[in-house]
Design a protein around this motif. Structure first.
Motif, PDB file in Angstrom:
ATOM      1  N   ALA A  59      12.112 -46.548 -26.218  1.00  0.00           N
ATOM      2  CA  ALA A  59      11.149 -45.457 -26.089  1.00  0.00           C
ATOM      3  C   ALA A  59      11.503 -44.318 -27.034  1.00  0.00           C
ATOM      4  O   ALA A  59      12.481 -43.604 -26.806  1.00  0.00           O
ATOM      5  N   ASP A  60      10.721 -44.110 -28.061  1.00  0.00           N
ATOM      6  CA  ASP A  60      10.972 -43.011 -28.990  1.00  0.00           C
ATOM      7  C   ASP A  60      10.870 -41.657 -28.298  1.00  0.00           C
ATOM      8  O   ASP A  60      11.545 -40.701 -28.681  1.00  0.00           O
ATOM      9  N   HIS A  61      10.015 -41.565 -27.275  1.00  0.00           N
ATOM     10  CA  HIS A  61       9.822 -40.291 -26.591  1.00  0.00           C
ATOM     11  C   HIS A  61      11.007 -39.902 -25.720  1.00  0.00           C
ATOM     12  O   HIS A  61      11.122 -38.751 -25.299  1.00  0.00           O
ATOM     13  N   SER A  62      11.880 -40.858 -25.435  1.00  0.00           N
ATOM     14  CA  SER A  62      13.052 -40.596 -24.603  1.00  0.00           C
ATOM     15  C   SER A  62      14.165 -41.547 -25.035  1.00  0.00           C
ATOM     16  O   SER A  62      14.387 -42.586 -24.426  1.00  0.00           O
ATOM     17  N   ARG A 117      12.399 -42.834 -16.298  1.00  0.00           N
ATOM     18  CA  ARG A 117      12.705 -41.458 -15.928  1.00  0.00           C
ATOM     19  C   ARG A 117      12.425 -41.182 -14.450  1.00  0.00           C
ATOM     20  O   ARG A 117      11.449 -41.692 -13.896  1.00  0.00           O
ATOM     21  N   ASP A 127       5.470 -39.853 -15.697  1.00  0.00           N
ATOM     22  CA  ASP A 127       6.432 -40.098 -16.773  1.00  0.00           C
ATOM     23  C   ASP A 127       7.015 -41.501 -16.655  1.00  0.00           C
ATOM     24  O   ASP A 127       7.185 -42.210 -17.654  1.00  0.00           O
ATOM     25  N   ASP A 131       6.906 -44.750 -19.251  1.00  0.00           N
ATOM     26  CA  ASP A 131       8.059 -45.540 -19.666  1.00  0.00           C
ATOM     27  C   ASP A 131       7.797 -47.035 -19.474  1.00  0.00           C
ATOM     28  O   ASP A 131       8.148 -47.852 -20.339  1.00  0.00           O
ATOM     29  N   THR A 134       5.409 -48.148 -22.130  1.00  0.00           N
ATOM     30  CA  THR A 134       6.102 -48.188 -23.420  1.00  0.00           C
ATOM     31  C   THR A 134       6.987 -49.415 -23.521  1.00  0.00           C
ATOM     32  O   THR A 134       7.070 -50.059 -24.581  1.00  0.00           O
TER      33      THR A 134
END
Length: 313
Positions: A59-62, A117, A127, A131, A134
């Motif tokens: 996951a690029d966002h996390s 998350r 969120d 995830d 994703t």
């Protein structure tokens, strides 16, 4: 209780959102469920033949989120099972259920397990669902690398992970073929219905992880009924929802069995294939006096049989 679950309880307590167990069991009288009594002594014996990929960033966002993947030795592509761990919405550790995941991989499934998350980082279920989506996108995007058939995808989770699996399966964009829910919640405003008064208070009070994961910190469930309703997978079921296999112990002291019965009835009412087993004497997975039931041959063979039936070409 194994070390992973002891750690989860400790993390929950340190976060100010402890996992509480009721002193009494809640009733389960669903007329359309099947009562079984698995022999905990009949254990599974998974091999170590599957290839293992650990700690993959998905996951690029996390960037701290990681994924582990088990792939069968045989030629693919194989159906995919995405495992979502429990942890009371406070923790989600991808290494959980290692033996059970290897057993499913032995049955010619690619099995991926992810961190997602939780309240420990101020996240909500929205969120967590990002995830999950994703992770599915990552696995479909790397289908040839890991031998995945992107059109045959199942989700499987336990406890908080069971809830997340149910929510993910009722999201059409995820294109899920089947869902396995081990003792997950549904109507989170009544998750402790039938338990003792202190447990009900703990689950609905300001220190509970449940309203925090659904609504965000500092917001009470009673003040936001519509948002709580939207977070109930039973309210998201349609005729296009994939088939479900649901399992719950009748002695679960953390998630009332009526929670999965509610989801089961919603699925049936929509014409969706749903099978629900009630484990006689079964508790809340590893957080119980009967943890071996949940990794018994009878339970895991039922899971594998269901997954095979729903992901066959």
């Amino acid at each position: 209780m194994n070390l992973t679950m002891q750690l989860i309880k400790a993390l929950a307590a340190l976060s100010g959102k402890p996992i509480r167990m009721s002193s009494v069991a809640a009733p389960d009288d669903d007329p359309d469920s099947i009562v079984i009594a698995p022999d905990p002594a009949a254990k599974i014996s998974p091999s170590r033949n599957s290839r293992s990929y650990k700690g993959l960033a998905y996951a690029d966002h996390s960037p701290k989120l990681r994924m582990d993947i088990l792939t069968p030795q045989g030629p693919g592509p194989h159906p995919l099972v995405l495992y979502l761990p429990g942890g009371g919405f406070v923790s989600a550790r991808r290494m959980m259920a290692a033996k059970q995941r290897r057993y499913v991989a032995d049955a010619e499934f690619v099995v991926a397990s992810i961190d997602y998350r939780t309240t420990s980082v101020g996240a909500t279920y929205r969120d967590g669902l990002i995830d999950v989506a994703t992770a599915l996108q990552f696995l479909r995007g790397h289908a040839s690398e890991y031998g995945v058939d992107p059109d045959r995808v199942a989700v499987w989770g336990e406890s908080a992970g069971g809830y997340m699996a149910s929510m993910a399966a009722t999201e059409p964009d995820n294109k899920i073929s089947a869902a396995v829910d081990f003792f997950g919640a549904s109507n989170l405003t009544e998750v402790a219905a039938g338990f003792d008064a202190p447990t009900v208070a703990a689950y609905t009070g300001p220190k509970s992880a449940i309203p925090a994961y659904i609504l965000g910190p500092g917001r009470a469930a009673a003040d936001h009924p519509e948002e709580m309703r939207e977070a109930d997978p039973a309210n998201r079921v349609t005729a296009q929802t994939p088939p479900f296999l649901i399992l719950h112990g009748d002695d679960d002291r953390i998630i009332a069995p009526a929670q999965t019965a509610r989801l089961h009835q919603a699925l049936r009412a929509a014409g969706v294939d749903s099978t629900r087993y009630v484990l006689k004497g079964g508790g809340h997975g590893e957080l119980s006096d009967t943890p071996q039931m949940w990794s018994s041959a009878e339970i895991m063979d039922r899971v594998v049989e269901f997954l095979r039936a729903q992901t066959s070409r």
